[in-house]
Design a protein around this motif. Structure first.
Motif, PDB file in Angstrom:
ATOM      1  N   ALA A 218       0.819  -1.205   0.000  1.00 48.49           N
ATOM      2  CA  ALA A 218       0.000   0.000   0.000  1.00 48.49           C
ATOM      3  C   ALA A 218       0.856   1.259   0.000  1.00 48.49           C
ATOM      4  CB  ALA A 218      -0.922  -0.004   1.217  1.00 48.49           C
ATOM      5  N   ASP A 219       2.151   1.121   0.352  1.00 50.14           N
ATOM      6  CA  ASP A 219       3.019   2.288   0.420  1.00 50.14           C
ATOM      7  C   ASP A 219       3.624   2.658  -0.931  1.00 50.14           C
ATOM      8  OD1 ASP A 219       4.429  -0.033   0.395  1.00 50.14           O
ATOM      9  OD2 ASP A 219       5.720   0.413   2.101  1.00 50.14           O
ATOM     10  N   LEU A 314      12.869   8.272  -0.728  1.00 47.88           N
ATOM     11  CA  LEU A 314      12.878   8.426  -2.183  1.00 47.88           C
ATOM     12  C   LEU A 314      11.437   8.368  -2.673  1.00 47.88           C
ATOM     13  CD1 LEU A 314      14.373   8.608  -4.892  1.00 47.88           C
ATOM     14  CD2 LEU A 314      14.486   6.104  -4.886  1.00 47.88           C
ATOM     15  N   PRO A 315      10.905   9.481  -3.174  1.00 48.58           N
ATOM     16  CA  PRO A 315       9.473   9.511  -3.486  1.00 48.58           C
ATOM     17  C   PRO A 315       9.078   8.961  -4.848  1.00 48.58           C
ATOM     18  CG  PRO A 315      10.405  11.692  -3.774  1.00 48.58           C
ATOM     19  CD  PRO A 315      11.531  10.809  -3.293  1.00 48.58           C
ATOM     20  N   LEU A 316      10.048   8.845  -5.790  1.00 47.72           N
ATOM     21  CA  LEU A 316       9.636   8.533  -7.154  1.00 47.72           C
ATOM     22  C   LEU A 316      10.642   7.608  -7.841  1.00 47.72           C
ATOM     23  CD1 LEU A 316       7.776   9.050  -9.619  1.00 47.72           C
ATOM     24  CD2 LEU A 316       9.152  11.080 -10.118  1.00 47.72           C
ATOM     25  N   GLY A 334      10.742  -1.353  -5.577  1.00 46.30           N
ATOM     26  CA  GLY A 334      11.016  -1.446  -4.147  1.00 46.30           C
ATOM     27  C   GLY A 334      12.024  -0.440  -3.648  1.00 46.30           C
ATOM     28  N   ARG A 335      12.619   0.361  -4.546  1.00 48.22           N
ATOM     29  CA  ARG A 335      13.526   1.419  -4.079  1.00 48.22           C
ATOM     30  C   ARG A 335      12.765   2.573  -3.447  1.00 48.22           C
ATOM     31  NH1 ARG A 335      16.851  -1.353  -2.788  1.00 48.22           N
ATOM     32  NH2 ARG A 335      15.516  -3.033  -3.524  1.00 48.22           N
ATOM     33  N   GLN A 342       6.097   6.664   1.770  1.00 46.38           N
ATOM     34  CA  GLN A 342       5.216   6.515   0.624  1.00 46.38           C
ATOM     35  C   GLN A 342       5.990   6.834  -0.645  1.00 46.38           C
ATOM     36  OE1 GLN A 342       1.832   5.603   0.888  1.00 46.38           O
ATOM     37  NE2 GLN A 342       2.374   5.215   3.028  1.00 46.38           N
ATOM     38  N   GLY A 343       5.566   6.271  -1.767  1.00 46.01           N
ATOM     39  CA  GLY A 343       6.266   6.538  -3.009  1.00 46.01           C
ATOM     40  C   GLY A 343       5.434   6.202  -4.223  1.00 46.01           C
TER      41      GLY A 343
END
Length: 461
Positions: A218-219, A314-316, A334-335, A342-343
């Protein structure tokens, strides 16, 4: 469940508290108890779930229970496929050991740099060694360390280590290890052929498996944006502009593409650096440091960066080029979304790779809505033969089903060889000679130890 209930020593509990760890993650709760009991383990959990800590704590507890000896025998050995993962695992162990009484000596060794400083660092021995297989064998041949007293062996990113590119090195390492010993295999993904090979390393193992499917996360918000192939760079710039100051990890298929895309982004006002296996170790470290510190906004990387890199907040993540395999897709996205963050994970889907993305969706048991961005609506459509790919209309998914890849053939041959118990008749004994791995795969570490008779293996990264 608490860390206390897992049987950790009080000094390790204090070390965890000092670092802000209050509750074990599911994989830590599943793995640490059996590992502390000395059981062999097969640990499978998604990226960012805390697998490194799950084996690092038992390794240090075993060191605490021993008696100091000089020279220090290597009792804990962690094998990893890449330099970056070696550095990360070593740092985790050192951070924990810093809080402990006495001084645990953690040695981190890998190829691509001079061997002399590593030999100097190993004078007097080491308690735990984190190594890539090729450099480990180089050091053994130089009599810089011995493996006859290893009590616990950990294979991190075991799926990559047990692939054909590492087979020769692992066989040599295994011959140097004592029996019995504890063996722990750790990975986010473990394809069936590799799992068969893993069975030969483990004795009555505990299967510590935690949900690994990317769609269960979910993250991570997964998105698929339809775009024409020649407009991907402009779309990437548009998305980066909309993201403000957020950093982005962009995956491409080739080393040339890392340089090309990074240059275009930098000239477009988005500071970017390439990251690939042919860069020197110093250049790779500098690129990562600049990215982590925010001095550059974008890291453009091959699949080398898909495993073992931990980048806080790391958002994106952007799949500029799609990964070849479903497993690499899982590792790539998964990074982001790590350690409770969240990402977003965005994949560019073009007319030519639509069928491949549908196969990825099929293997992930999910279907993403194809989004379009205003001003970047695709003008091209997938070929007629690919439009049913991954939907059940085409059982081959449009890719990899028409003809097996060389890598798949090698893996199947290795799995078959591992399960053979009697010699085959001469008519069946012939097998195709091994071929080199895809240049787009993360390359293994190796060294002079890999130069021997037999099929060539890939060089170090």
């Amino acid at each position: 469940m608490s860390f206390e209930s897992l049987g950790l020593a009080p000094v390790l509990l204090q070390a965890l508290a000092a670092q802000g760890h209050t509750q074990p993650t599911p994989v830590q709760a599943a793995a640490m108890g059996p590992m502390l009991q000395g059981r062999d383990l097969l640990v499978q959990a998604r990226t960012g779930s805390g697998k490194t800590l799950a084996y690092a704590l038992p390794l240090l507890q075993r060191w605490l229970a021993g008696k100091p000896r000089a020279p220090r025998p290597v009792e804990g050995l962690v094998l990893v496929p890449t330099r970056e993962l070696a550095l990360q695992v070593g740092q985790t162990l050192r951070d924990l050991a810093h809080e402990l009484p006495g001084l645990a000596k953690i040695a981190v060794v890998f190829g691509g740099v001079s061997i002399n400083p590593q030999m100097m660092a190993l004078r007097g021995g080491a308690d735990v060694v984190v190594a890539t297989p090729g450099r480990l064998l180089d050091l053994v041949r130089h009599n810089a360390l011995q493996l006859g007293q290893v009590r616990t062996l950990v294979l991190d990113e075991a799926d990559r280590l047990l692939a054909l590119g590492f087979a020769d090195e692992l066989a040599e390492v295994r011959a140097l290890l004592p029996a019995p010993r504890q063996t722990v295999l750790v990975s986010a993904t473990l394809p069936a052929p590799v799992r068969t090979l893993a069975d030969g390393w483990l004795v009555d193992p505990v299967d510590a498996k935690v949900a690994t499917a990317a769609l269960a996360r979910a993250d991570i918000r997964q998105r698929a944006i339809a775009v024409d192939e020649d407009r991907r760079t402009e779309l990437l710039k548009h998305l980066l502009k909309a993201a403000g100051d957020d950093r982005a990890l962009v995956f491409v298929a080739t080393q040339y593409a890392t340089e090309h895309v990074a240059d275009k982004l930098t000239r477009g006002g988005f500071p970017a650096v390439p990251f690939h296996g042919d860069m020197s170790q110093g250049a790779r470290v500098a690129a990562l440091d600049d990215f982590k510190a925010g001095r550059v906004r974008v890291l453009v990387a091959t699949d080398m960066a898909a495993r073992g890199l931990h980048i806080d907040a790391l958002p994106l993540v952007v799949n500029y080029d799609l990964p070849r395999s479903t497993d690499d897709y899982t590792h790539r996205i998964g990074r982001t979304g790590r350690a409770g963050g969240q990402g977003d994970a965005i994949s560019f889907v073009t007319a030519t790779n639509e069928a491949h993305f549908r196969l990825i969706e099929k293997r992930q048991a999910q279907r993403l809505v194809r989004e379009t961005v205003a001003g970047f609506e695709p003008a091209q459509s997938p070929p007629e033969r690919d439009r049913g790919a991954g939907t059940g209309l085409d059982p081959n998914g449009g890719v990899k089903g028409h003809r097996k890849s060389k890598k798949d053939k090698l893996r199947e041959a290795a799995a078959a060889a591992a399960t053979e118990t009697t010699p085959e008749p001469a008519a069946k004994a012939a097998r195709p000679s091994p071929a080199r791995s895809s240049p787009e795969s993360p390359a293994p570490e190796s060294g002079p130890a890999s130069r021997r008779s037999g099929p060539p293996t890939r060089r170090a990264r």
